[in-house]
Design a protein around this motif. Structure first.
Motif, short mmCIF file in Angstrom:
data_model
loop_
_atom_site.label_atom_id
_atom_site.label_comp_id
_atom_site.label_asym_id
_atom_site.label_seq_id
_atom_site.Cartn_x
_atom_site.Cartn_y
_atom_site.Cartn_z
N PHE A 18 6.24 -6.46 -3.46
CA PHE A 18 5.12 -5.77 -4.11
C PHE A 18 3.96 -6.72 -4.36
O PHE A 18 2.81 -6.40 -4.09
CB PHE A 18 5.57 -5.12 -5.43
CG PHE A 18 6.52 -3.98 -5.25
CD1 PHE A 18 6.10 -2.78 -4.69
CD2 PHE A 18 7.84 -4.11 -5.62
CE1 PHE A 18 6.98 -1.74 -4.50
CE2 PHE A 18 8.73 -3.06 -5.45
CZ PHE A 18 8.30 -1.88 -4.89
N GLU A 20 3.21 -9.48 -2.88
CA GLU A 20 2.63 -9.97 -1.62
C GLU A 20 1.76 -8.92 -0.92
O GLU A 20 0.92 -9.28 -0.10
CB GLU A 20 3.75 -10.42 -0.68
CG GLU A 20 4.52 -11.61 -1.20
CD GLU A 20 5.82 -11.85 -0.46
OE1 GLU A 20 6.05 -11.21 0.59
OE2 GLU A 20 6.62 -12.67 -0.95
N HIS A 21 1.96 -7.65 -1.21
CA HIS A 21 1.25 -6.59 -0.49
C HIS A 21 0.37 -5.72 -1.39
O HIS A 21 0.01 -4.61 -1.02
CB HIS A 21 2.26 -5.73 0.26
CG HIS A 21 2.96 -6.50 1.33
ND1 HIS A 21 4.13 -7.19 1.11
CD2 HIS A 21 2.63 -6.72 2.62
CE1 HIS A 21 4.50 -7.80 2.23
NE2 HIS A 21 3.61 -7.53 3.15
N MET A 22 0.01 -6.27 -2.56
CA MET A 22 -0.86 -5.53 -3.47
C MET A 22 -2.30 -5.60 -2.97
O MET A 22 -2.79 -6.67 -2.61
CB MET A 22 -0.75 -6.12 -4.87
CG MET A 22 -1.28 -5.23 -5.97
SD MET A 22 -0.31 -3.76 -6.31
CE MET A 22 1.11 -4.43 -7.13
N LEU A 23 -2.98 -4.46 -2.93
CA LEU A 23 -4.39 -4.39 -2.55
C LEU A 23 -5.19 -4.29 -3.84
O LEU A 23 -5.49 -3.20 -4.33
CB LEU A 23 -4.64 -3.18 -1.64
CG LEU A 23 -3.79 -3.14 -0.36
CD1 LEU A 23 -4.04 -1.84 0.40
CD2 LEU A 23 -4.09 -4.34 0.52
N LYS A 50 -2.93 -0.38 4.24
CA LYS A 50 -1.48 -0.50 4.11
C LYS A 50 -1.17 -1.47 2.98
O LYS A 50 -1.59 -2.63 3.02
CB LYS A 50 -0.89 -1.03 5.42
CG LYS A 50 0.61 -1.16 5.40
CD LYS A 50 1.12 -1.66 6.73
CE LYS A 50 2.62 -1.83 6.68
NZ LYS A 50 3.15 -2.39 7.91
N GLY A 51 -0.49 -0.97 1.96
CA GLY A 51 -0.11 -1.82 0.84
C GLY A 51 0.06 -1.02 -0.43
O GLY A 51 0.20 0.21 -0.41
N TYR A 52 0.01 -1.72 -1.55
CA TYR A 52 0.21 -1.13 -2.87
C TYR A 52 -1.09 -1.21 -3.65
O TYR A 52 -1.72 -2.26 -3.70
CB TYR A 52 1.34 -1.85 -3.60
CG TYR A 52 2.64 -1.70 -2.85
CD1 TYR A 52 3.42 -0.56 -3.02
CD2 TYR A 52 3.05 -2.65 -1.93
CE1 TYR A 52 4.59 -0.39 -2.30
CE2 TYR A 52 4.22 -2.49 -1.21
CZ TYR A 52 4.99 -1.36 -1.40
OH TYR A 52 6.13 -1.18 -0.68
N ARG A 69 1.76 3.53 -3.17
CA ARG A 69 2.10 2.93 -1.88
C ARG A 69 1.31 3.70 -0.83
O ARG A 69 1.34 4.92 -0.78
CB ARG A 69 3.60 3.05 -1.59
CG ARG A 69 3.98 2.52 -0.23
CD ARG A 69 5.48 2.63 -0.02
NE ARG A 69 5.88 4.01 0.12
CZ ARG A 69 6.35 4.54 1.25
NH1 ARG A 69 6.51 3.81 2.31
NH2 ARG A 69 6.70 5.81 1.28
N THR A 71 0.53 3.86 3.37
CA THR A 71 1.03 3.37 4.66
C THR A 71 -0.07 3.38 5.71
O THR A 71 -1.10 4.02 5.55
CB THR A 71 2.19 4.25 5.17
OG1 THR A 71 1.68 5.53 5.55
CG2 THR A 71 3.29 4.40 4.14
N GLU A 72 0.20 2.68 6.78
CA GLU A 72 -0.73 2.60 7.90
C GLU A 72 -1.01 3.98 8.51
O GLU A 72 -2.06 4.21 9.10
CB GLU A 72 -0.13 1.67 8.96
CG GLU A 72 -1.12 1.17 9.95
CD GLU A 72 -0.56 0.02 10.78
OE1 GLU A 72 -1.36 -0.58 11.50
OE2 GLU A 72 0.64 -0.27 10.69
#
Length: 123
Positions: A18, A20-23, A50-52, A69, A71-72
């Motif tokens: 989470f 690492e992929h937070m926007l 794509k991310g949180y 969340r 997604t792409e």
């Protein structure tokens, strides 16, 4: 994966994915805008999201902090609710970003971003 119940802050802290992929700076208008536009004779596709995404829900009696969340393939679902944040911080962010609310979603401000990063162990 479809979440049957919302994830807690404690669970977010336990999974580095989470963090690492937070926007952190995603705006609701950007999230809700069309992914494909016609410019003249050409179709122009915007990049994928794509991310949180942390956001403040303003549709109820009081603002609430959630994580979405995305997604792409442009599928989004709310996966977490953060109850631990002080309500005053949410109210301040909503007042600060009134002009950026889109479909009841308000972006977080810098103060909430720093609070979340500290809680998630990023700072």
């Amino acid at each position: 994966m479809i979440f049957s119940e919302l994830i807690t802050l404690k669970e977010l802290k336990e999974d580095p994915f989470f963090r690492e992929h937070m926007l952190w700076d995603m705006q609701p208008q950007e999230l809700m805008s069309p992914r494909c536009l016609k410019e003249g004779d050409k179709l122009v596709y915007k990049g994928s999201i794509k991310g949180y995404i942390p956001y403040i829900d303003t549709t109820g009696k009081k603002p609430l902090l959630f994580i979405m969340r995305h997604t792409e393939m442009d599928y989004g679902e709310t996966i977490a609710k953060i109850d631990e944040i002080p309500e005053e911080m949410l109210i301040e962010a909503v007042n600060e970003n009134k002009d950026k609310i889109c479909f009841g979603m308000c972006p977080i401000n810098e103060k909430i971003k720093q609070w979340l990063k500290k809680e998630l162990g990023i700072l």
